[in-house]
Design a protein around this motif. Structure first.
Motif, PDB file in Angstrom:
ATOM      1  N   GLY A   1      -3.678  -2.042  -7.455  1.00 45.09           N
ATOM      2  CA  GLY A   1      -3.031  -1.480  -8.596  1.00 45.09           C
ATOM      3  C   GLY A   1      -2.301  -2.341  -9.381  1.00 45.09           C
ATOM      4  O   GLY A   1      -1.467  -1.898 -10.448  1.00 45.09           O
TER       5      GLY A   1
ATOM      6  N   TYR B   1       0.675  -1.302   0.011  1.00 43.52           N
ATOM      7  CA  TYR B   1      -0.080   0.080   0.105  1.00 43.52           C
ATOM      8  C   TYR B   1       0.794   1.152   0.135  1.00 43.52           C
ATOM      9  O   TYR B   1       0.178   2.253   0.046  1.00 43.52           O
ATOM     10  CB  TYR B   1      -0.936  -0.039   1.301  1.00 43.52           C
ATOM     11  CG  TYR B   1      -2.249  -0.786   0.881  1.00 43.52           C
ATOM     12  CD1 TYR B   1      -3.165  -0.498   0.134  1.00 43.52           C
ATOM     13  CD2 TYR B   1      -2.159  -2.118   1.374  1.00 43.52           C
ATOM     14  CE1 TYR B   1      -4.133  -0.958  -0.204  1.00 43.52           C
ATOM     15  CE2 TYR B   1      -3.258  -3.090   0.630  1.00 43.52           C
ATOM     16  CZ  TYR B   1      -4.366  -2.577   0.126  1.00 43.52           C
ATOM     17  OH  TYR B   1      -5.362  -3.199  -0.357  1.00 43.52           O
ATOM     18  N   THR B   2       2.203   1.140  -0.256  1.00 44.29           N
ATOM     19  CA  THR B   2       3.163   2.236  -0.347  1.00 44.29           C
ATOM     20  C   THR B   2       3.209   2.646  -1.676  1.00 44.29           C
ATOM     21  O   THR B   2       3.539   1.646  -2.466  1.00 44.29           O
ATOM     22  CB  THR B   2       4.352   1.908   0.438  1.00 44.29           C
ATOM     23  OG1 THR B   2       4.330   1.916   1.936  1.00 44.29           O
ATOM     24  CG2 THR B   2       5.268   3.133   0.181  1.00 44.29           C
ATOM     25  N   PRO B   3       2.981   3.761  -2.256  1.00 42.41           N
ATOM     26  CA  PRO B   3       3.216   3.944  -3.907  1.00 42.41           C
ATOM     27  C   PRO B   3       4.569   3.533  -4.161  1.00 42.41           C
ATOM     28  O   PRO B   3       5.581   3.590  -3.571  1.00 42.41           O
ATOM     29  CB  PRO B   3       3.058   5.342  -3.782  1.00 42.41           C
ATOM     30  CG  PRO B   3       2.286   5.727  -2.913  1.00 42.41           C
ATOM     31  CD  PRO B   3       2.643   4.853  -1.665  1.00 42.41           C
TER      32      PRO B   3
ATOM     33  N   LYS C   1      -8.063  -3.047  -9.408  1.00 38.41           N
ATOM     34  CA  LYS C   1      -8.136  -1.583  -8.920  1.00 38.41           C
ATOM     35  C   LYS C   1      -9.738  -1.167  -8.235  1.00 38.41           C
ATOM     36  O   LYS C   1     -10.511  -1.964  -8.685  1.00 38.41           O
ATOM     37  CB  LYS C   1      -7.605  -0.555  -9.800  1.00 38.41           C
ATOM     38  CG  LYS C   1      -8.435  -0.519 -11.033  1.00 38.41           C
ATOM     39  CD  LYS C   1      -8.153   0.576 -12.215  1.00 38.41           C
ATOM     40  CE  LYS C   1      -9.058   0.452 -13.325  1.00 38.41           C
ATOM     41  NZ  LYS C   1      -8.591   1.721 -14.198  1.00 38.41           N
TER      42      LYS C   1
ATOM     43  N   ASP D   1       7.657   5.488  -3.832  1.00 40.94           N
ATOM     44  CA  ASP D   1       7.947   5.840  -2.295  1.00 40.94           C
ATOM     45  C   ASP D   1       8.543   4.409  -1.650  1.00 40.94           C
ATOM     46  O   ASP D   1       8.966   4.839  -0.342  1.00 40.94           O
ATOM     47  CB  ASP D   1       6.656   6.571  -1.575  1.00 40.94           C
ATOM     48  CG  ASP D   1       6.351   7.739  -2.214  1.00 40.94           C
ATOM     49  OD1 ASP D   1       7.349   8.342  -2.981  1.00 40.94           O
ATOM     50  OD2 ASP D   1       5.442   8.073  -2.078  1.00 40.94           O
TER      51      ASP D   1
END
Length: 190
Positions: free
Chosen positions: A109, A53-55, A113, A58
């Motif tokens: 993602g 769940y971290t882009p 989605k 990042d």
């Protein structure tokens, strides 16, 4: 050439009926085969969820490492034309290793989605043949929690072309169960 991803999920090793069925189905279809032994996959944990769940831009090196196997499994799934999914029935549901594989490949993602009208599958429709083996739980019965779950989760990632080849009642009459499954395999289109 057809790209086949075969997923083995039974903890019974060489005694697994679902694995034997998956091998026969794979041979019937023919093609370039990748075999994934789901019994060797690690379960997801809090660090995995945090990474997922971290882009992507990042993610720390540790988070990237936590998702490396998941990335590999997703790439295998997306590259396949046909997925042959071995599914024994344990206590009315799917095996732990199958659930672990599902947890590893269901990533927001990447394989799904959320849109305005709910989830949208991103894998693309693939042909899936489930090699279903049970001691006494018939496919589609009130006790069969495995196949509805498999259909639900694969549909969630965008896969709806699902055929079940069943050796059901193996503990009742193994020879008859296997003969019935062999007939279903013979009837499959390559």
């Amino acid at each position: 050439m057809t790209k086949i991803l075969r997923i083995d999920t039974s903890i019974k090793g060489p005694y697994s009926v679902s694995k034997k069925l998956a091998e026969k189905i794979t041979a019937k279809i023919g093609g370039d085969v990748t075999v994934r032994d789901a019994t060797a996959l690690p379960v997801i944990d809090g660090a995995w969820i945090a990474a997922a769940y971290t882009p992507a831009a990042d993610r720390t090196p540790e988070q990237k490492a936590a998702l490396a196997l998941s990335d590999e499994l997703i790439a295998e799934l997306k590259a396949a034309d046909v997925v042959v999914l071995g599914s024994g029935v344990y206590n009315f549901g799917v095996t732990g290793p199958l659930k672990t594989w599902i947890d590893q490949i269901c990533r927001v993602g990447e394989t799904f989605k959320y849109g305005e009208n709910g989830p949208v599958g991103l894998v693309g429709n693939k042909r899936v043949i489930v090699a279903y083996a049970s001691g006494g739980v018939p496919v589609g019965s009130a006790y069969d929690l495995a196949t509805p779950y498999i259909r639900q989760v694969l549909g969630f990632v965008g896969i709806t072309d699902i055929t079940v080849v069943a050796a059901q009642g193996v503990n009742v009459d193994e020879a008859a169960a296997l003969a019935n499954a062999d007939a279903q395999i013979a009837a499959l289109a390559a």
